[in-house]
Enzyme design. Structure first.
Site, mmCIF file in Angstrom:
data_model
loop_
_atom_site.group_PDB
_atom_site.id
_atom_site.type_symbol
_atom_site.label_atom_id
_atom_site.label_comp_id
_atom_site.label_asym_id
_atom_site.label_seq_id
_atom_site.Cartn_x
_atom_site.Cartn_y
_atom_site.Cartn_z
ATOM 1 N N VAL A 223 -3.475 8.408 -2.221
ATOM 2 C CA VAL A 223 -2.957 7.041 -2.330
ATOM 3 C C VAL A 223 -1.982 6.752 -1.189
ATOM 4 O O VAL A 223 -1.995 5.668 -0.594
ATOM 5 C CB VAL A 223 -2.289 6.820 -3.711
ATOM 6 C CG1 VAL A 223 -1.780 5.385 -3.838
ATOM 7 C CG2 VAL A 223 -3.273 7.134 -4.841
ATOM 8 N N TYR B 290 0.520 16.413 -18.404
ATOM 9 C CA TYR B 290 0.582 15.343 -17.395
ATOM 10 C C TYR B 290 0.895 14.011 -18.067
ATOM 11 O O TYR B 290 1.727 13.227 -17.589
ATOM 12 C CB TYR B 290 -0.773 15.303 -16.690
ATOM 13 C CG TYR B 290 -0.981 14.207 -15.680
ATOM 14 C CD1 TYR B 290 -0.528 14.348 -14.360
ATOM 15 C CD2 TYR B 290 -1.686 13.041 -16.008
ATOM 16 C CE1 TYR B 290 -0.765 13.355 -13.418
ATOM 17 C CE2 TYR B 290 -1.918 12.051 -15.075
ATOM 18 C CZ TYR B 290 -1.456 12.206 -13.782
ATOM 19 O OH TYR B 290 -1.694 11.218 -12.846
ATOM 20 N N HIS C 92 -10.662 15.757 -8.718
ATOM 21 C CA HIS C 92 -11.280 14.784 -9.622
ATOM 22 C C HIS C 92 -12.788 14.731 -9.409
ATOM 23 O O HIS C 92 -13.325 15.301 -8.462
ATOM 24 C CB HIS C 92 -10.653 13.402 -9.385
ATOM 25 C CG HIS C 92 -9.251 13.307 -9.875
ATOM 26 N ND1 HIS C 92 -8.156 13.406 -9.031
ATOM 27 C CD2 HIS C 92 -8.747 13.143 -11.119
ATOM 28 C CE1 HIS C 92 -7.046 13.296 -9.745
ATOM 29 N NE2 HIS C 92 -7.370 13.134 -11.012
ATOM 30 N N TRP D 133 -20.965 18.527 -13.784
ATOM 31 C CA TRP D 133 -20.394 19.201 -14.956
ATOM 32 C C TRP D 133 -20.327 18.245 -16.150
ATOM 33 O O TRP D 133 -19.975 17.076 -15.998
ATOM 34 C CB TRP D 133 -19.000 19.729 -14.627
ATOM 35 C CG TRP D 133 -19.047 20.865 -13.626
ATOM 36 C CD1 TRP D 133 -20.121 21.658 -13.349
ATOM 37 C CD2 TRP D 133 -17.991 21.325 -12.782
ATOM 38 N NE1 TRP D 133 -19.807 22.589 -12.396
ATOM 39 C CE2 TRP D 133 -18.495 22.407 -12.022
ATOM 40 C CE3 TRP D 133 -16.660 20.931 -12.583
ATOM 41 C CZ2 TRP D 133 -17.725 23.097 -11.094
ATOM 42 C CZ3 TRP D 133 -15.892 21.618 -11.659
ATOM 43 C CH2 TRP D 133 -16.414 22.693 -10.932
HETATM 44 P P1 NAP Z 1 -2.541 13.775 -4.049
HETATM 45 O O1 NAP Z 1 -3.558 13.336 -3.066
HETATM 46 O O2 NAP Z 1 -2.701 15.105 -4.709
HETATM 47 O O3 NAP Z 1 -1.123 13.707 -3.330
HETATM 48 C C1 NAP Z 1 0.014 14.204 -3.983
HETATM 49 C C2 NAP Z 1 1.198 13.951 -3.088
HETATM 50 O O4 NAP Z 1 2.371 14.444 -3.742
HETATM 51 C C3 NAP Z 1 1.113 14.673 -1.738
HETATM 52 O O5 NAP Z 1 1.657 13.840 -0.747
HETATM 53 C C4 NAP Z 1 1.993 15.903 -1.954
HETATM 54 O O6 NAP Z 1 2.549 16.399 -0.744
HETATM 55 C C5 NAP Z 1 3.071 15.307 -2.860
HETATM 56 N N1 NAP Z 1 3.771 16.319 -3.646
HETATM 57 C C6 NAP Z 1 3.256 17.076 -4.658
HETATM 58 N N2 NAP Z 1 4.198 17.907 -5.138
HETATM 59 C C7 NAP Z 1 5.337 17.659 -4.438
HETATM 60 C C8 NAP Z 1 6.650 18.198 -4.456
HETATM 61 N N3 NAP Z 1 7.012 19.168 -5.315
HETATM 62 N N4 NAP Z 1 7.562 17.721 -3.568
HETATM 63 C C9 NAP Z 1 7.217 16.755 -2.690
HETATM 64 N N5 NAP Z 1 6.003 16.190 -2.630
HETATM 65 C C10 NAP Z 1 5.063 16.641 -3.486
HETATM 66 O O7 NAP Z 1 -2.398 12.727 -5.230
HETATM 67 P P2 NAP Z 1 -2.870 11.195 -5.314
HETATM 68 O O8 NAP Z 1 -4.221 11.205 -5.921
HETATM 69 O O9 NAP Z 1 -2.611 10.494 -4.036
HETATM 70 O O10 NAP Z 1 -1.874 10.660 -6.424
HETATM 71 C C11 NAP Z 1 -0.785 9.791 -6.112
HETATM 72 C C12 NAP Z 1 -0.225 9.258 -7.420
HETATM 73 O O11 NAP Z 1 -1.243 8.525 -8.098
HETATM 74 C C13 NAP Z 1 0.240 10.363 -8.386
HETATM 75 O O12 NAP Z 1 1.454 9.961 -8.974
HETATM 76 C C14 NAP Z 1 -0.883 10.415 -9.404
HETATM 77 O O13 NAP Z 1 -0.408 10.866 -10.637
HETATM 78 C C15 NAP Z 1 -1.343 8.975 -9.436
HETATM 79 N N6 NAP Z 1 -2.736 8.747 -9.891
HETATM 80 C C16 NAP Z 1 -3.776 9.362 -9.251
HETATM 81 C C17 NAP Z 1 -5.078 9.121 -9.695
HETATM 82 C C18 NAP Z 1 -6.272 9.764 -9.035
HETATM 83 O O14 NAP Z 1 -7.402 9.586 -9.538
HETATM 84 N N7 NAP Z 1 -6.119 10.483 -7.929
HETATM 85 C C19 NAP Z 1 -5.300 8.268 -10.791
HETATM 86 C C20 NAP Z 1 -4.200 7.656 -11.400
HETATM 87 C C21 NAP Z 1 -2.920 7.898 -10.942
HETATM 88 P P3 NAP Z 1 1.715 17.422 0.208
HETATM 89 O O15 NAP Z 1 0.600 16.622 0.831
HETATM 90 O O16 NAP Z 1 2.691 17.880 1.201
HETATM 91 O O17 NAP Z 1 1.210 18.504 -0.711
HETATM 92 P P1 GDP Z 2 -10.552 12.459 -15.895
HETATM 93 O O1 GDP Z 2 -11.149 11.140 -15.561
HETATM 94 O O2 GDP Z 2 -9.071 12.405 -16.043
HETATM 95 O O3 GDP Z 2 -11.218 13.083 -17.085
HETATM 96 O O4 GDP Z 2 -10.746 13.467 -14.662
HETATM 97 P P2 GDP Z 2 -11.932 13.775 -13.639
HETATM 98 O O5 GDP Z 2 -11.841 12.900 -12.472
HETATM 99 O O6 GDP Z 2 -11.817 15.254 -13.397
HETATM 100 O O7 GDP Z 2 -13.315 13.436 -14.379
HETATM 101 C C1 GDP Z 2 -13.794 14.266 -15.399
HETATM 102 C C2 GDP Z 2 -15.155 13.810 -15.871
HETATM 103 O O8 GDP Z 2 -16.138 13.985 -14.829
HETATM 104 C C3 GDP Z 2 -15.635 14.681 -17.043
HETATM 105 O O9 GDP Z 2 -16.482 13.942 -17.891
HETATM 106 C C4 GDP Z 2 -16.409 15.776 -16.316
HETATM 107 O O10 GDP Z 2 -17.355 16.404 -17.179
HETATM 108 C C5 GDP Z 2 -17.104 14.972 -15.230
HETATM 109 N N1 GDP Z 2 -17.507 15.764 -14.041
HETATM 110 C C6 GDP Z 2 -18.785 15.982 -13.635
HETATM 111 N N2 GDP Z 2 -18.808 16.756 -12.539
HETATM 112 C C7 GDP Z 2 -17.507 16.988 -12.204
HETATM 113 C C8 GDP Z 2 -16.884 17.717 -11.129
HETATM 114 O O11 GDP Z 2 -17.520 18.281 -10.244
HETATM 115 N N3 GDP Z 2 -15.519 17.733 -11.114
HETATM 116 C C9 GDP Z 2 -14.763 17.111 -12.065
HETATM 117 N N4 GDP Z 2 -13.429 17.150 -11.980
HETATM 118 N N5 GDP Z 2 -15.323 16.433 -13.099
HETATM 119 C C10 GDP Z 2 -16.682 16.377 -13.164
#
Ligand code: NAP
Ligand code: GDP
Length: 317
Positions: A14, A139, A182, A204
């Protein structure tokens, strides 16, 4: 008013999308400064390091993204770490923002933290109505506490600290690690490997669970709007419409198409399906932003797959 924006987690999925939108689309405005942090700048689990970093930059605004993040299977293994790490990070960041007088903080929740047993669609008022899905309770509870923090900072100090609630995010710079990440980045990486090795793609679970996916660049555009124009302490869901929810099978089909994969696709039903659905309402967003156009899912998927192929050597995986 001049604005100094500190983005925690600025190197992640993000954070990189927000960097792109600020630099390439919107352009930094007169008197505006953006600082994108990674874990190299400070370990936000440590209170002193966090406060020192905020005292050094003294932001007026904060976008708080840093978190321990992972897909279903990583969450199932490490509920304790997801709980503790995220509680520490969030407490340290919100406290440091308050200490240096930041006037606005936008934190990031997720639709996966809502009650598991619920009516659909889920809306912003239902966040604390019951236990989250058992797969990611660590989480979920840590993220829900951000909302408690925000309400309490408003009550005691009049702070406008708020949060957005995105659905599943995907896009360039995602974590493409198969075991920890994810579903979309995991499937893209698995399809890439299956294509190269002439093997089947293994999805999966059953493929039946349903998800709303938001493209990271759309989320970034909405984040900027929330930072500048959204005035509520209560969180806001950032999601595509209910009609745009897809099954995991449909998401896998979109990956297969975008990657030009012609091999077999198999489903490993010995793996957990996780939460069946978490269908969220974007009615509040639509009331504020009836003009907002989401990138079509297939286009966003193609852009993400193309990015992964072009950046295979350096992508997180
Ligand atoms: P991400 O790609 O895993 O990035 C995580 C970020 O947090 C990285 O910049 C990482 O730094 C930093 N970080 C982690 N631990 C840290 C620590 N102890 N001290 C300082 N920095 C730290 O995650 P993202 O998917 O962009 O997620 C961003 C936000 O969106 C999160 O709050 C997450 O919960 C939320 N969110 C994500 C999703 C999704 O599907 N991805 C969905 C809903 C909400 P480094 O790069 O240096 O490791
Ligand atoms: P969630 O949306 O928070 O449940 O997280 P995910 O992004 O990990 O999505 C999980 C869903 O995707 C579940 O229904 C899994 O069975 C399905 N899935 C299928 N293949 C994969 C894979 O390769 N990785 C992950 N993380 N999930 C998978």
């Amino acid at each position: 008013m001049s604005m100094k924006v500190l983005v925690t987690g600025g190197s992640g999925l993000v954070g990189q999308a927000i960097q792109h939108v600020v630099k390439e689309e919107r352009g930094a405005k007169e008197g505006e400064e953006w600082i994108f942090l990674s874990s190299k700048d400070a370990d936000l689990m440590k209170a002193e390091e966090t406060l020192a970093l905020f005292q050094k930059h003294r932001p007026t605004h904060v976008i708080h993204l840093a978190a321990m993040v992972g897909g279903l299977y990583r969450n199932m293994k490490y509920n304790l770490d997801f709980w503790r790490n995220n509680v520490y990070i969030n407490d340290n960041v919100l406290n440091a923002a308050h200490e240096v007088g930041a006037i606005k903080v936008v934190s990031c929740l997720s639709t996966c933290i809502f009650p598991d047993k619920t009516t659909y669609p889920i809306d912003e008022t239902m966040l604390h109505n019951g236990p989250p899905h058992e797969s990611n309770f660590g989480y979920s509870y840590a993220k829900r506490m951000i909302d408690i923090h925000n309400r309490a900072y408003f009550q005691e100090h009049g702070r406008f600290y708020t949060a957005v609630i995105p659905t599943n995010v995907f896009g360039p710079h995602d974590n493409f690690c198969i075991d920890d990440g994810h579903v979309v980045p995991g499937l893209i990486h698995k399809t890439y490997t299956a294509k190269k090795e002439g093997k089947p793609l293994v999805v999966w679970g059953s493929g039946k669970p349903r998800r709303q996916f938001i493209y990271s660049l759309d989320l970034a555009r909405l984040f900027l709007w929330v930072l500048c124009d959204y005035k509520e302490v209560e969180p806001i869901i950032l999601s595509v419409g209910e009609e745009d929810e897809v099954s995991i099978k449909e998401a896998a089909d979109a990956v297969v198409q975008a990657m030009g994969f012609e091999g077999a696709v198999e489903y490993d039903t010995s793996k957990s399906d996780g939460q069946f659905k978490k269908t969220a309402s974007n009615a509040k967003l639509c009331r504020y932003r009836p003009d907002f156009k989401f990138t079509p899912f297939k286009q966003a998927m193609k852009e993400t797959c193309d990015w992964f192929v072009a950046n295979y050597d350096t992508a997180r995986k």
